[in-house]
Design a protein around this motif. Structure first.
Motif, PDB file in Angstrom:
ATOM      1  N   PRO A   1      -7.683  -1.946   1.730  1.00  0.00           N
ATOM      2  CA  PRO A   1      -8.549  -2.127   2.897  1.00  0.00           C
ATOM      3  C   PRO A   1      -8.560  -3.558   3.410  1.00  0.00           C
ATOM      4  N   HIS A   2      -8.019  -4.482   2.612  1.00  0.00           N
ATOM      5  CA  HIS A   2      -7.979  -5.883   3.048  1.00  0.00           C
ATOM      6  C   HIS A   2      -6.692  -6.221   3.785  1.00  0.00           C
ATOM      7  N   GLY A   3      -5.884  -5.213   4.063  1.00  0.00           N
ATOM      8  CA  GLY A   3      -4.648  -5.462   4.805  1.00  0.00           C
ATOM      9  C   GLY A   3      -3.446  -5.505   3.890  1.00  0.00           C
ATOM     10  N   THR A   4      -2.317  -5.151   4.449  1.00  0.00           N
ATOM     11  CA  THR A   4      -1.086  -5.119   3.668  1.00  0.00           C
ATOM     12  C   THR A   4       0.048  -5.729   4.478  1.00  0.00           C
ATOM     13  N   PRO A   5       1.095  -6.143   3.802  1.00  0.00           N
ATOM     14  CA  PRO A   5       2.279  -6.557   4.551  1.00  0.00           C
ATOM     15  C   PRO A   5       2.906  -5.358   5.254  1.00  0.00           C
ATOM     16  N   ALA A   6       3.807  -5.640   6.176  1.00  0.00           N
ATOM     17  CA  ALA A   6       4.461  -4.548   6.904  1.00  0.00           C
ATOM     18  C   ALA A   6       5.151  -3.622   5.913  1.00  0.00           C
ATOM     19  N   PRO A   7       5.139  -2.339   6.196  1.00  0.00           N
ATOM     20  CA  PRO A   7       5.771  -1.407   5.255  1.00  0.00           C
ATOM     21  C   PRO A   7       7.272  -1.654   5.126  1.00  0.00           C
ATOM     22  N   THR A   8       7.812  -1.291   3.995  1.00  0.00           N
ATOM     23  CA  THR A   8       9.241  -1.486   3.761  1.00  0.00           C
ATOM     24  C   THR A   8      10.014  -0.217   4.070  1.00  0.00           C
ATOM     25  N   TRP A   9       9.363   0.781   4.555  1.00  0.00           N
ATOM     26  CA  TRP A   9      10.021   2.036   4.912  1.00  0.00           C
ATOM     27  C   TRP A   9       9.768   2.281   6.394  1.00  0.00           C
ATOM     28  N   ARG A  10      10.314   3.382   6.912  1.00  0.00           N
ATOM     29  CA  ARG A  10      10.306   3.663   8.345  1.00  0.00           C
ATOM     30  C   ARG A  10      10.847   2.431   9.078  1.00  0.00           C
ATOM     31  N   ALA A  11      10.322   2.150  10.240  1.00  0.00           N
ATOM     32  CA  ALA A  11      10.875   1.015  10.969  1.00  0.00           C
ATOM     33  C   ALA A  11      10.174  -0.285  10.604  1.00  0.00           C
ATOM     34  N   GLY A  12       9.269  -0.238   9.661  1.00  0.00           N
ATOM     35  CA  GLY A  12       8.598  -1.456   9.219  1.00  0.00           C
ATOM     36  C   GLY A  12       7.332  -1.771   9.990  1.00  0.00           C
ATOM     37  N   LEU A  13       6.926  -0.920  10.923  1.00  0.00           N
ATOM     38  CA  LEU A  13       5.737  -1.220  11.723  1.00  0.00           C
ATOM     39  C   LEU A  13       4.562  -0.293  11.392  1.00  0.00           C
ATOM     40  N   ARG A  14       4.832   0.910  11.046  1.00  0.00           N
ATOM     41  CA  ARG A  14       3.803   1.884  10.725  1.00  0.00           C
ATOM     42  C   ARG A  14       4.199   2.581   9.431  1.00  0.00           C
ATOM     43  N   PRO A  15       3.270   3.062   8.636  1.00  0.00           N
ATOM     44  CA  PRO A  15       1.815   3.021   8.806  1.00  0.00           C
ATOM     45  C   PRO A  15       1.255   1.668   8.369  1.00  0.00           C
ATOM     46  N   ARG A  16       0.032   1.387   8.826  1.00  0.00           N
ATOM     47  CA  ARG A  16      -0.615   0.134   8.450  1.00  0.00           C
ATOM     48  C   ARG A  16      -1.570   0.381   7.275  1.00  0.00           C
ATOM     49  N   MET A  17      -1.932  -0.672   6.645  1.00  0.00           N
ATOM     50  CA  MET A  17      -2.942  -0.621   5.568  1.00  0.00           C
ATOM     51  C   MET A  17      -2.529   0.240   4.376  1.00  0.00           C
ATOM     52  N   VAL A  18      -1.253   0.504   4.250  1.00  0.00           N
ATOM     53  CA  VAL A  18      -0.785   1.250   3.084  1.00  0.00           C
ATOM     54  C   VAL A  18      -0.206   0.251   2.098  1.00  0.00           C
ATOM     55  N   THR A  19      -0.753   0.276   0.907  1.00  0.00           N
ATOM     56  CA  THR A  19      -0.337  -0.704  -0.080  1.00  0.00           C
ATOM     57  C   THR A  19       1.061  -0.358  -0.594  1.00  0.00           C
ATOM     58  N   GLN A  20       1.642  -1.262  -1.326  1.00  0.00           N
ATOM     59  CA  GLN A  20       2.998  -1.027  -1.809  1.00  0.00           C
ATOM     60  C   GLN A  20       3.038  -1.122  -3.322  1.00  0.00           C
ATOM     61  N   ALA A  21       3.932  -0.326  -3.879  1.00  0.00           N
ATOM     62  CA  ALA A  21       4.138  -0.410  -5.322  1.00  0.00           C
ATOM     63  C   ALA A  21       4.805  -1.755  -5.632  1.00  0.00           C
ATOM     64  N   LEU A  22       4.917  -2.059  -6.902  1.00  0.00           N
ATOM     65  CA  LEU A  22       5.406  -3.394  -7.263  1.00  0.00           C
ATOM     66  C   LEU A  22       6.815  -3.668  -6.768  1.00  0.00           C
ATOM     67  N   ALA A  23       7.624  -2.647  -6.646  1.00  0.00           N
ATOM     68  CA  ALA A  23       8.969  -2.867  -6.114  1.00  0.00           C
ATOM     69  C   ALA A  23       8.966  -2.777  -4.589  1.00  0.00           C
TER      70      ALA A  23
END
Lengths: 669, 318
Positions: free
Chosen positions: B192-214
């Motif tokens: 809920p505090h924000g996440t970096p851009a996703p590493t999947w899809r085009a890198g813009l969506r979805p937002r606020m989804v956390t990432q695993a360690l890799a």
């Protein structure tokens, strides 16, 4: 008054988290806890008996709900805090559990902390997963597995400028499953295979953090080990799925140990000041797996010839991943915030596997397959937020990403090698604009829209030309709150001879009302509409059918209601109801064309020309009564009914009705 | 004349009532630092409810350390110097940082003074929550948290549902992740505090989804058997992610599928339409022997059962 408001908040907690009837959310014991030596102790334990009676499809019930019979520790909480912050071994101990003793969803969370010296966090969870091979998706793969998760994180000197971390994570899955195998060629029959699943992941972490001159550097090194030693065996003559096929299977054995590790590094640098913030992150993961597949199959093929086949596959897969992010945030005035996020992500997936097939003692030769898939993404996201006045604010952003996908697929057979390499780029531009309004303190309104354009999406259903609109309003006072929300998302991804469109609309309303200390009510309604229209191509009787469409329509109406009443000074009654109804495209069940009834080539097209619509309903009313027998003791009883009903035509319905409930004692000592 | 006298009396009374009564705080006011810090022990006299339970509050540690400067410890660490509040004998408006009166951005600034250096809050300034004026005190109740961890204002799911009723509806579906059952939380997949851009899809969506360690999709934190690396990866999993085929929260369809039937799910991509896929000439159409009139070919994953990735077969058959 403050206590009253706090009580209302606690009541609302119970209401909002209604979906399962137990554990009981009511508190027991003295609210401030009891003092024991230099510690203050809060504790509660709820021990009870769950029961269930299911009519209809038990497998579907177990897939959706899965609560069973038996005595359980439905929930517990133990909290010990040092009152002076100078406990001998710890200053805080918090232990919460749920569902221990056989519930399908069990968890336990522990925190142990000694101020300035250490902090230890542990979580343990167990999920019983049951999938009977649900028929709507026609999945033949049944699972009845237990998955256990545990996380341990230890921090040394948690409040100092120099910290050390150590952690361990374990994730294991085991239990029986039902899989399938197709033999002896791609036109052969399919057979069910029982499998014993044994998978385990172990991850170890070490790291540290140092803060110096306003900069914080966080370093983490991890080792992630994985092994899959699942077994597949058949030692009896099995008939295949097709009644007209001659293929038989008398012996099948597959060993495929699959082990590997993914060591990683992560670096994080942060600087935060009054008007400017900067942080950067870099991580590198070098994943690698080694595998061997040894498969032995004995039986007859589709021409009724005896077959004795062994397949050996050796190889490895690797996936090094590098990611870097840089965040910049400027907030020159209290009204304005400007941020930029630039990210880089590079994944390279390499794999080769040497395939050897020995048929009736004749080696067909070794084929080496190799594959590469590389994805490089760079994105930059710039956003601005500006508070125009006390009651209004604006925000917006421009987001851009470029992605390059490279792939190579090849094969080498008896010295003859063939390889094909491809590369394609995809750029996405997206703009976001929004407005925040707070015309009065209790009311907030938010409107925003996003427009995106991609030049060359990778998949036919990916986002290409899309826009999203959101509107949200919320009113909140001490006794009444209400909110309304509307969201739409439209995407089209069409090319010269192909079209795909996807429309999602979501409308929600909900509210809660607490007119008296003894009464709280909340209710909500959400409509989720999805309709997609996609061009497809498929074969029927060896003829290619193009120009057909896959049309999927879902009209989901969901609602919930909850009311809590305090009866007298001792009893709490909670009544709740939730419903999900998918009305599909509005047709009655009888007018929906069955999906699997086609018998001729001419009939094949309607499979997809008919809108795919699957009307169903799922309801779960519940009631719970909790009576305070003593300041430290409560008696609870609850009942929850689950009803699942499919309104679409298929050969086997998976409807069920389940009566579940519990009786428990909640006490503090 | 009577009115004038009455006015003077009332005015005098009002003026007197606004004059600070040094009373028990005179000593504290006199001993205040030049910046106006009076120390935490003074606050307990008027706010015993907060003080009595404060030993359970993580912020207590700043007091116990004994090393923090006044602006970073105890009540005044968050609320600012208390001298004016004492001089006025109370009142919210005399508290330099009264969170219930502060704008969301100001509240965020105040909390980040101490909490801004954490890795998990690196993206908070650009998060969708910050853009929507959702500040720390919308979700955290510093003095009256009913949950033992993270000082949340409510149980986590209830907290998130109050602004995301659509997500609540998704978790009511027959096929769902077990959030309502208390087995998992929203923060298992979201930050809920924000996440970096996703590493999947085009890198813009979805937002606020956390990432695993890799830096992978959070799904792979638990579903580790789908993670790989595999010799043959299903590109859909790696390029556009698990959401290509699954709804992450809940679905009326089994296995969180986006479509109720497997063949519809697969054929919508595997249709050979130009410009798509690895080589730009379409995602592979099935071979001619797949007779879609027959149920055996409508259940694609019966044969292609290693659909998330395979080591032995590029068509995911074994």
């Amino acid at each position: 008054m403050r206590n009253l408001i706090f009580s209302f908040a606690m009541l609302a907690c119970g209401l909002k988290a209604q979906p399962t009837v137990a554990p009981t959310p009511e508190p027991v014991g003295p609210p401030r806890g009891e003092n024991a030596g230099t510690y203050n102790v809060l504790n509660s334990f709820e021990l009870g008996y769950r029961f269930r009676a299911v009519g209809g499809d038990l497998g579907k019930y177990r897939s959706d709900v899965n609560f069973g019979n038996g005595i359980k520790l439905l929930g517990s909480r133990l909290q010990m805090n040092s009152r002076d912050g100078r406990g001998r071994f710890f200053d805080e101990l918090t232990l919460t559990t749920q569902g221990i003793g056989g519930d399908p969803y069990q968890s336990s969370i522990l925190r142990l902390e000694k101020n300035k010296l250490y902090r230890y966090d542990m979580s343990w969870r167990l999920a019983e997963y049951f999938n009977p091979g649900l028929r709507v998706s026609e999945g033949l793969h049944a699972l009845n597995t237990s998955r256990r998760f545990q996380d341990h994180d230890f921090t040394l000197f948690p409040q100092s400028a120099f910290k050390l971390f150590a952690g361990y994570t374990r994730n294991s899955q085991d239990g029986p499953g039902l899989s399938t195998i197709q033999i002896f060629d791609s036109r052969g029959d399919e057979f069910p295979l029982f499998t014993e699943i044994r998978r385990q992941r172990n991850e170890y972490r070490l790291g540290g953090e140092a803060t110096l001159a306003g900069f914080t550097l966080n370093v983490l090194k991890g080792w992630d080990n994985w092994k899959d030693d699942s077994l597949l065996n058949v030692n009896q003559r099995l008939a295949g799925a097709s009644t007209t096929d001659n293929t038989t299977l008398s012996t099948f054995r597959r060993n495929e140990p699959y082990h590997g590790n993914s060591p990683y590094w992560r670096l994080f640098l942060n600087r935060n000041s009054r008007r400017f913030g900067m942080n950067a992150r870099y991580s590198n993961v070098s994943g690698r797996r080694d595998f061997v597949v040894d498969e032995l199959t004995l039986g007859t093929d589709r021409l009724a010839a005896a077959r004795n086949r062994q397949i050996l596959v050796l190889g490895n897969g690797s996936r090094p991943v590098s990611t870097a992010n840089l965040n910049l945030a400027f907030h020159p005035t209290a009204r304005l915030t400007v941020t930029n996020h630039t990210g880089f992500h590079h994944t390279r997936m390499n794999g080769d596997s040497a395939y050897t097939e020995i048929d009736n003692n004749t080696t067909a030769g070794e084929t080496v397959n190799f594959s590469f898939l590389g994805i490089r993404t760079i994105e930059t996201l710039s956003d601005v937020s500006y508070a125009v006045s006390k009651t209004a604010g604006l925000y917006g952003g421009y987001h851009y990403s470029t992605r390059r996908i490279r792939s190579r697929q090849g094969q080498s057979f008896d010295g003859f090698a063939e390889s094909q390499a491809f590369e394609q780029d995809n750029r996405v531009h997206s703009g976001l604009a929004g407005l925040r309004l707070r015309p009065m303190k209790a009311l907030t309104i938010q409107l925003d829209g996003e427009l995106g354009r991609a030049n060359r999406p990778f998949f036919p259903i990916s986002e290409k030309n899309y826009h999203a609109l959101n509107a949200r309003a919320r009113y909140r006072s001490r006794v009444f709150s209400a909110s309304a929300q509307a969201r739409t998302f439209y995407n089209t991804n069409s090319t010269t001879l192909f079209s795909h469109s996807s429309f999602t609309r979501q409308y929600s309303f909900d509210g809660s009302y607490t007119p008296r200390g003894w009464l709280s009510v909340d209710a909500g309604y959400t409509k989720i509409h999805l309709d997609t229209n996609t061009g497809i191509a498929y074969f029927a009787a060896s003829q290619l059918h193009e120009g057909n469409r896959s049309i999927y329509i879902s009209n989901l109406h969901t609602g919930y209601f909850g009311a809590r009443l305090v009866l007298g000074k001792r009893a709490d009654l909670y009544l709740g109801y939730s419903i999900v109804r998918d009305l599909g495209d509005g047709r009655s069940a009888s007018s929906v064309i069955p999906l699997y009834s086609q018998t001729t080539v001419a009939d094949a097209s309607p499979v997809f020309l008919a809108a795919q619509t699957f009307p169903l309903s799922y309801q779960a009313p519940l009631a719970r009564l909790s009576i305070r027998l003593h300041e430290k003791l409560r008696w609870n009883v609850g009942y929850q009914h689950y009803s699942y009903h499919e309104d679409f035509a298929q050969v086997f319905y998976q409807n069920y009705r389940a009566h579940t409930g519990y009786v428990s004692l909640l006490w503090s000592f | 004349m009577v009115q004038i006298l009455l006015y003077l009396v009332l005015a005098g009374t009002r003026a007197f009532s606004q004059t600070p009564s040094p009373g028990p705080f005179a000593d504290a006011i006199a001993k205040a630092s030049p910046e106006g810090y009076v120390g935490n022990s003074v606050c307990r006299a008027c706010h015993p409810n907060i003080y009595q339970n404060f030993f359970r509050n993580p912020h207590q540690k700043s007091i116990l350390s004994g090393k923090e400067p006044p602006e970073k410890t105890g009540c005044e660490g968050c609320h600012g110097p208390g001298r004016k509040h004492l001089e006025a004998s109370g009142g919210k408006t005399t508290i330099p940082f009264a969170f219930s009166l502060m704008k969301p951005a100001e509240a965020l600034d105040r909390c980040l003074t101490c909490h801004g250096k954490d890795f998990t809050r690196a993206d908070i300034r650009r998060s969708s929550h910050s853009q929507s004026d959702v500040a720390c005190n919308n979700c955290h109740s510093i003095h009256n948290s009913p949950v033992p961890k993270s000082l949340l204002a409510r149980q986590q799911t209830a907290l998130c549902y109050q602004c995301h009723p659509g997500v609540r509806a998704q978790f009511s579906m027959p096929s769902r992740h077990r959030v309502n059952e208390g087995f998992m939380n929203c923060t298992d997949c979201h930050n809920p505090h924000g996440t970096p851009a996703p590493t999947w899809r085009a890198g813009l969506r979805p937002r606020m989804v956390t990432q695993a360690l890799a830096n992978e999709e959070p799904c792979l934190k638990c579903h580790t058997d789908k993670r790989g690396p595999f010799a043959f990866e299903h590109a859909a999993v790696r390029v556009d992610g698990c959401e290509t085929c699954h709804f992450p929260h809940g679905s009326p369809n089994p296995k969180l599928f986006r479509r109720a039937t497997t063949f519809a799910l697969c054929l919508e991509c595997h249709n050979g339409a130009g410009n798509f896929g690895r080589n730009g000439d379409g995602v592979t159409v099935q071979a001619p022997f797949h007779d879609l009139r027959s149920p055996r070919f409508q259940n694609c994953t019966t044969c292609h059962f290693r659909i998330h990735g395979s080591n032995a077969d590029s068509r995911f058959l074994r």
